[in-house]
Design an enzyme around this catalytic site. Structure first.
Site, mmCIF file in Angstrom:
data_model
loop_
_atom_site.group_PDB
_atom_site.id
_atom_site.type_symbol
_atom_site.label_atom_id
_atom_site.label_comp_id
_atom_site.label_asym_id
_atom_site.label_seq_id
_atom_site.Cartn_x
_atom_site.Cartn_y
_atom_site.Cartn_z
ATOM 1 N N ILE A 1 57.287 59.070 -7.866
ATOM 2 C CA ILE A 1 57.303 60.119 -7.078
ATOM 3 C C ILE A 1 56.123 61.149 -7.165
ATOM 4 C CG2 ILE A 1 58.535 61.296 -8.931
ATOM 5 C CD1 ILE A 1 60.179 63.143 -6.968
ATOM 6 N N SER A 2 55.484 61.221 -6.244
ATOM 7 C CA SER A 2 54.039 61.915 -6.423
ATOM 8 C C SER A 2 54.216 63.506 -6.863
ATOM 9 C CB SER A 2 53.730 62.314 -4.695
ATOM 10 O OG SER A 2 53.270 60.995 -4.359
ATOM 11 N N GLN A 3 53.116 63.904 -7.626
ATOM 12 C CA GLN A 3 53.340 65.231 -7.997
ATOM 13 C C GLN A 3 53.543 66.182 -6.928
ATOM 14 O OE1 GLN A 3 48.796 65.407 -8.993
ATOM 15 N NE2 GLN A 3 49.414 67.366 -9.165
#
Length: 218
Positions: free
Chosen positions: A68-70
């Site tokens: 999950i991207s920052q």
């Protein structure tokens, strides 16, 4: 309220507000984006064991070699996509856990999202339904082909990196539309592509690090 909605992160508005403040300090200015980040329960999109990190500005593993991207990356890509107007119809390549999908659905009327890994897609579907976002259209397919039958799209957001921009995606970008994706191999940069008729304009912006674009399905 569902037990999951009462979990870590929902109990304190201050936890989310700290994240919003960090995003502002890091240069995110669009209040529409900040508000949808504030109200989207990121802890619902990650493993329970990592829930205490849900509102840290960091990428987290979601299984199957994906992340999950920052939040800053999600906010920045979304901000770039909508900066000249919120696109009505958006294609996302790489549904992953569904977090970026949910953020887009909080802003755009129609969201179509393609994921090549079926277990991730099914988890994302259940999460989106639980948030009342059943209108999002999901497809299990090779994202490199886009979603031609549903196109063209006013906006395209690609959540994985490759050295070039797939022609199939450019072909599905509507006149006046915008594509945002990380481009590069070892060194990657967020790249914005605008289409005006037959003219394609490209801008290279922030350095980022994404999982690589992969072909085929699982």
């Amino acid at each position: 309220m569902d037990t999951e909605l009462r979990g870590i992160g929902m109990t304190s508005a201050r936890t989310r507000e700290r994240l919003i403040n960090r995003l502002r300090e890091a240069g995110i200015e669009d209040e529409r984006v900040l508000e949808v980040i504030r109200t989207t329960p990121r802890h619902m999109f990650i493993d329970e064991a990592l829930a205490h990190q849900a509102y840290d500005d960091t990428a987290l593993p979601i299984g199957h070699g994906q992340t999950i991207s920052q939040p800053w990356v999600v906010a920045r890509m979304t901000e770039l996509l909508i900066s000249d107007g919120v696109p009505d119809k958006v294609l996302e390549i790489g549904t992953g856990c569904g977090y970026q999908t949910a953020v887009l659905a909080g802003l755009c009327q129609q969201v179509y999202s393609v994921e090549r890994i079926r277990p991730l897609q099914e988890q994302a579907r259940q999460r989106l339904i639980s948030l009342g976002l059943a209108r999002v259209q999901l497809k299990h397919a090779d994202g490199g082909f886009g979603w031609k039958a549903a196109g063209p799209f006013n906006g395209i957001l690609v959540a994985c990196a490759r050295p070039d921009i797939p022609q199939e995606l450019l072909d599905q970008l509507a006149d006046g539309g915008r594509l945002v994706m990380p481009v590069g191999d070892r060194t990657q940069h967020l790249t914005v592509v605008d289409r005006q008729g037959d003219e394609i304009r490209t801008r290279t912006l922030d350095a980022v690090r994404f999982v690589p674009f992969q072909r085929g399905v699982q």
